[in-house]
Design an enzyme around this catalytic site. Structure first.
Site, PDB file in Angstrom:
ATOM      1  N   ARG A   1       0.846  -1.202   0.000  1.00 53.99           N
ATOM      2  CA  ARG A   1       0.000   0.000   0.000  1.00 53.99           C
ATOM      3  C   ARG A   1       0.881   1.252   0.000  1.00 53.99           C
ATOM      4  O   ARG A   1       0.592   2.239  -0.674  1.00 53.99           O
ATOM      5  CB  ARG A   1      -0.952  -0.032   1.197  1.00 53.99           C
ATOM      6  CG  ARG A   1      -2.070  -1.058   1.010  1.00 53.99           C
ATOM      7  CD  ARG A   1      -3.098  -1.006   2.123  1.00 53.99           C
ATOM      8  NE  ARG A   1      -2.636  -1.682   3.315  1.00 53.99           N
ATOM      9  CZ  ARG A   1      -3.025  -2.910   3.691  1.00 53.99           C
ATOM     10  NH1 ARG A   1      -3.895  -3.579   2.980  1.00 53.99           N
ATOM     11  NH2 ARG A   1      -2.549  -3.448   4.780  1.00 53.99           N
TER      12      ARG A   1
ATOM     13  N   ASP B   1     -16.079  -3.690  -3.611  1.00 52.35           N
ATOM     14  CA  ASP B   1     -16.043  -4.897  -2.784  1.00 52.35           C
ATOM     15  C   ASP B   1     -17.472  -5.404  -2.645  1.00 52.35           C
ATOM     16  O   ASP B   1     -18.431  -4.645  -2.806  1.00 52.35           O
ATOM     17  CB  ASP B   1     -15.446  -4.592  -1.400  1.00 52.35           C
ATOM     18  CG  ASP B   1     -14.865  -5.836  -0.731  1.00 52.35           C
ATOM     19  OD1 ASP B   1     -13.638  -6.029  -0.779  1.00 52.35           O
ATOM     20  OD2 ASP B   1     -15.656  -6.632  -0.174  1.00 52.35           O
ATOM     21  N   SER B   2     -17.602  -6.697  -2.344  1.00 52.98           N
ATOM     22  CA  SER B   2     -18.941  -7.259  -2.166  1.00 52.98           C
ATOM     23  C   SER B   2     -19.349  -7.272  -0.700  1.00 52.98           C
ATOM     24  O   SER B   2     -20.395  -7.807  -0.356  1.00 52.98           O
ATOM     25  CB  SER B   2     -18.986  -8.675  -2.745  1.00 52.98           C
ATOM     26  OG  SER B   2     -17.959  -9.448  -2.186  1.00 52.98           O
TER      27      SER B   2
ATOM     28  N   PHE C   1     -11.587  -5.364  -5.035  1.00 58.28           N
ATOM     29  CA  PHE C   1     -11.464  -6.185  -3.815  1.00 58.28           C
ATOM     30  C   PHE C   1     -10.854  -5.307  -2.723  1.00 58.28           C
ATOM     31  O   PHE C   1      -9.840  -5.641  -2.109  1.00 58.28           O
ATOM     32  CB  PHE C   1     -10.611  -7.436  -4.061  1.00 58.28           C
ATOM     33  CG  PHE C   1     -11.023  -8.241  -5.264  1.00 58.28           C
ATOM     34  CD1 PHE C   1     -12.082  -9.147  -5.175  1.00 58.28           C
ATOM     35  CD2 PHE C   1     -10.379  -8.097  -6.488  1.00 58.28           C
ATOM     36  CE1 PHE C   1     -12.465  -9.896  -6.291  1.00 58.28           C
ATOM     37  CE2 PHE C   1     -10.765  -8.827  -7.598  1.00 58.28           C
ATOM     38  CZ  PHE C   1     -11.808  -9.740  -7.507  1.00 58.28           C
TER      39      PHE C   1
ATOM     40  N   CYS D   1      -2.924 -14.241  -3.645  1.00 54.99           N
ATOM     41  CA  CYS D   1      -2.527 -14.727  -2.316  1.00 54.99           C
ATOM     42  C   CYS D   1      -2.791 -16.226  -2.211  1.00 54.99           C
ATOM     43  O   CYS D   1      -2.922 -16.765  -1.131  1.00 54.99           O
ATOM     44  CB  CYS D   1      -3.255 -13.955  -1.213  1.00 54.99           C
ATOM     45  SG  CYS D   1      -5.039 -14.105  -1.289  1.00 54.99           S
TER      46      CYS D   1
ATOM     47  N   ASP E   1      -6.733  -7.171  -5.965  1.00 53.25           N
ATOM     48  CA  ASP E   1      -6.243  -7.932  -4.803  1.00 53.25           C
ATOM     49  C   ASP E   1      -7.328  -8.916  -4.352  1.00 53.25           C
ATOM     50  O   ASP E   1      -7.910  -8.757  -3.280  1.00 53.25           O
ATOM     51  CB  ASP E   1      -5.874  -6.953  -3.676  1.00 53.25           C
ATOM     52  CG  ASP E   1      -5.265  -7.659  -2.472  1.00 53.25           C
ATOM     53  OD1 ASP E   1      -4.769  -8.794  -2.637  1.00 53.25           O
ATOM     54  OD2 ASP E   1      -5.299  -7.074  -1.373  1.00 53.25           O
TER      55      ASP E   1
HETATM   56  N1  SAH Z   1      -7.034  -5.189  -0.745  1.00 52.51           N
HETATM   57  C1  SAH Z   1      -7.567  -5.396   0.578  1.00 52.51           C
HETATM   58  C2  SAH Z   1      -7.731  -6.862   0.933  1.00 52.51           C
HETATM   59  C3  SAH Z   1      -8.613  -7.634  -0.027  1.00 52.51           C
HETATM   60  S1  SAH Z   1      -9.220  -9.125   0.625  1.00 52.51           S
HETATM   61  C4  SAH Z   1      -6.716  -4.657   1.581  1.00 52.51           C
HETATM   62  O1  SAH Z   1      -5.707  -4.053   1.187  1.00 52.51           O
HETATM   63  O2  SAH Z   1      -7.033  -4.658   2.784  1.00 52.51           O
HETATM   64  C5  SAH Z   1     -10.372  -9.615  -0.590  1.00 52.51           C
HETATM   65  C6  SAH Z   1     -11.690  -8.839  -0.602  1.00 52.51           C
HETATM   66  O3  SAH Z   1     -12.420  -9.278  -1.727  1.00 52.51           O
HETATM   67  C7  SAH Z   1     -12.610  -9.049   0.591  1.00 52.51           C
HETATM   68  O4  SAH Z   1     -12.864  -7.805   1.182  1.00 52.51           O
HETATM   69  C8  SAH Z   1     -13.897  -9.637   0.011  1.00 52.51           C
HETATM   70  O5  SAH Z   1     -15.069  -9.090   0.614  1.00 52.51           O
HETATM   71  C9  SAH Z   1     -13.810  -9.216  -1.430  1.00 52.51           C
HETATM   72  N2  SAH Z   1     -14.475 -10.047  -2.451  1.00 52.51           N
HETATM   73  C10 SAH Z   1     -14.423 -11.381  -2.596  1.00 52.51           C
HETATM   74  N3  SAH Z   1     -15.036 -11.773  -3.726  1.00 52.51           N
HETATM   75  C11 SAH Z   1     -15.492 -10.641  -4.332  1.00 52.51           C
HETATM   76  C12 SAH Z   1     -16.187 -10.367  -5.549  1.00 52.51           C
HETATM   77  N4  SAH Z   1     -16.519 -11.351  -6.382  1.00 52.51           N
HETATM   78  N5  SAH Z   1     -16.466  -9.100  -5.851  1.00 52.51           N
HETATM   79  C13 SAH Z   1     -16.124  -8.099  -5.002  1.00 52.51           C
HETATM   80  N6  SAH Z   1     -15.441  -8.286  -3.860  1.00 52.51           N
HETATM   81  C14 SAH Z   1     -15.134  -9.540  -3.521  1.00 52.51           C
END
Ligand code: SAH
Length: 393
Positions: free
Chosen positions: A206, A247-248, A225, A337, A297
């Site tokens: 970040r 995000d979802s 995400f 990841c 991510d």
């Molecule tokens: N980039 C973030 C961490 C991401 S973790 C950080 O820096 O803190 C992955 C995220 O993807 C989660 O918050 C989860 O809610 C979201 N997620 C999972 N599947 C998804 C989808 N199909 N569409 C949108 N968000 C999704």
């Protein structure tokens, strides 16, 4: 002391200090969940002291390869103190840090993150579970803190035959803290957040993102995400003026919106979009939207190598769309990841995505997890997070 005898030839990975014993490697021997066992070769030579896990495919996990070492309170004190002392030497200035990173700290199945004055822990193996109370006291003693929250609700617990457990293990009170990451204020709720509360492994990335957004003059940023908006705050810190967090998870996005205000950024520069990333990328492409920088991510698409094929297609798809949505000269910061996808395969997937998108790209950087999430030389599964910073030509 109970012994586990391995089949012939199955001692090889332990001799190379890989800490796992799979179900199929065992010739004979069993023990209770989390009980310490002597693991020996087919001819009876000592290999390691391990914790037994009767229900898991990973049937035993090595505590130590030193035959003279005893697995007792003093053992856990040595390991915990060493892990905490190592973190104190690392160049990390945040008040949030991973203190115990499982196998890398010689404590398979144990994850402990510090968020300011509270600890959040996951006990993910039968062995860690068995020693939980001892470990809890030692963690508080090693850090001088008084509160430890347990987040043993990860989906690997059932594989170990363990039920989910959450709640205060030591201390009590509010579960929300504000951490300082790279100079930004971010709130973390250890009871409500994902995993132990936050994704500390991306902390350095970040920071890097804020720097590249500034250097390359990115104005419009799509953070896919986004979770609670860590990369979005980074983009705003780097001078972006049009940041979209997708995000979802509604609660995660509410926190992302709060983080924009908490750090003094203009709310008009940020949009929180509660949507599926796969749909959003396609919609935006149709609408002709284009961005200066995109972060991808996603959650773990491939928990193990067995899921690698399907996961590869999913990674390729979002990366193809991401590359198409970038303006020429734009930046893609893309991550996986998944332990089941190695760095080379990830590179290949993103290259395939570039081919399909019909774009040329330059790899500006290759990144991994922040150093408080180390990996040992002998445990390739420890290398789970990899990222590529790509410039679209
Ligand atoms: N980039 C973030 C961490 C991401 S973790 C950080 O820096 O803190 C992955 C995220 O993807 C989660 O918050 C989860 O809610 C979201 N997620 C999972 N599947 C998804 C989808 N199909 N569409 C949108 N968000 C999704």
């Amino acid at each position: 002391m109970k012994s586990i005898r391995l089949r012939e030839g199955k001692d090889r990975s332990l001799l190379r200090r890989h800490p796992w014993v799979f179900e199929g490697s065992i010739q004979k021997g069993k023990a209770d969940p989390g009980e310490t066992v002597r693991v020996e070769s087919s001819t009876g030579e000592f290999l390691c002291w391990a914790s037994f896990s009767p229900e898991s495919k990973i049937r035993a996990r090595a505590w130590t390869f030193d035959e003279k070492e005893r697995i007792d309170e003093a053992f856990f004190k040595r390991r915990i103190d060493a892990a905490v002392a190592l973190r104190a030497r690392m160049p990390i200035t945040s008040n949030a840090i991973r203190l115990i990173h499982g196998e890398a700290d010689g404590l398979p199945g144990l994850i402990v993150d510090r968020y300011d004055d509270l600890l959040s822990a996951q006990f993910l193996s039968a062995g860690a579970e068995r020693w939980k109370q001892t470990i809890a006291d030692l963690l508080l003693a090693a850090t001088g803190l008084t509160r430890l929250y347990e987040r043993s609700d990860a989906n690997v617990r059932p594989l170990e035959g363990l039920a989910p457990v959450t709640g205060w293990l030591r201390g009590e009170g509010g579960t929300e803290v504000v951490i300082a990451e790279n100079g930004w204020k971010l709130s973390v709720d250890v009871a409500e957040g994902h995993k132990t509360g936050y994704y500390l492994d991306q902390s350095d990335n970040r920071k890097k993102f804020a720097e590249v957004v500034r250097h390359y003059g990115c104005q419009s940023v799509l953070n896919c995400f986004s979770y609670t908006g860590g990369f979005s705050v980074a983009a705003l810190a780097g001078g972006a003026t049009e940041v979209i967090s997708v995000d979802s998870s509604g609660p995660a996005l509410a926190r992302a919106t709060a983080h924009v205000a908490l750090n003094g950024y203009d709310a008009a520069h940020h949009t929180a979009l509660d949507a599926d990333v796969n749909h959003t990328l396609r919609d935006m492409l149709k609408q002709g939207r284009r961005f200066d920088a995109i972060v991808l991510d996603p959650p773990k698409f491939a928990p193990t190598a067995a899921h690698a094929d399907r996961a590869s297609r999913a990674y390729k798809d979002i990366n193809r769309l991401g590359l198409m949505l970038l303006k020429p000269g734009g930046l893609l910061f893309t991550f996986s990841c998944s332990g089941g996808i190695g760095p080379e395969l990830f590179h290949k997937i993103v290259a395939g995505a570039g081919m399909d998108a019909g774009v040329d790209g330059l790899i500006l950087d290759r990144v991994g997890a922040t150093p408080d999430h180390p990996q040992t030389l002998y445990f390739p599964e420890g290398e789970y997070l990899k990222g590529l910073l790509i410039l679209k030509r």
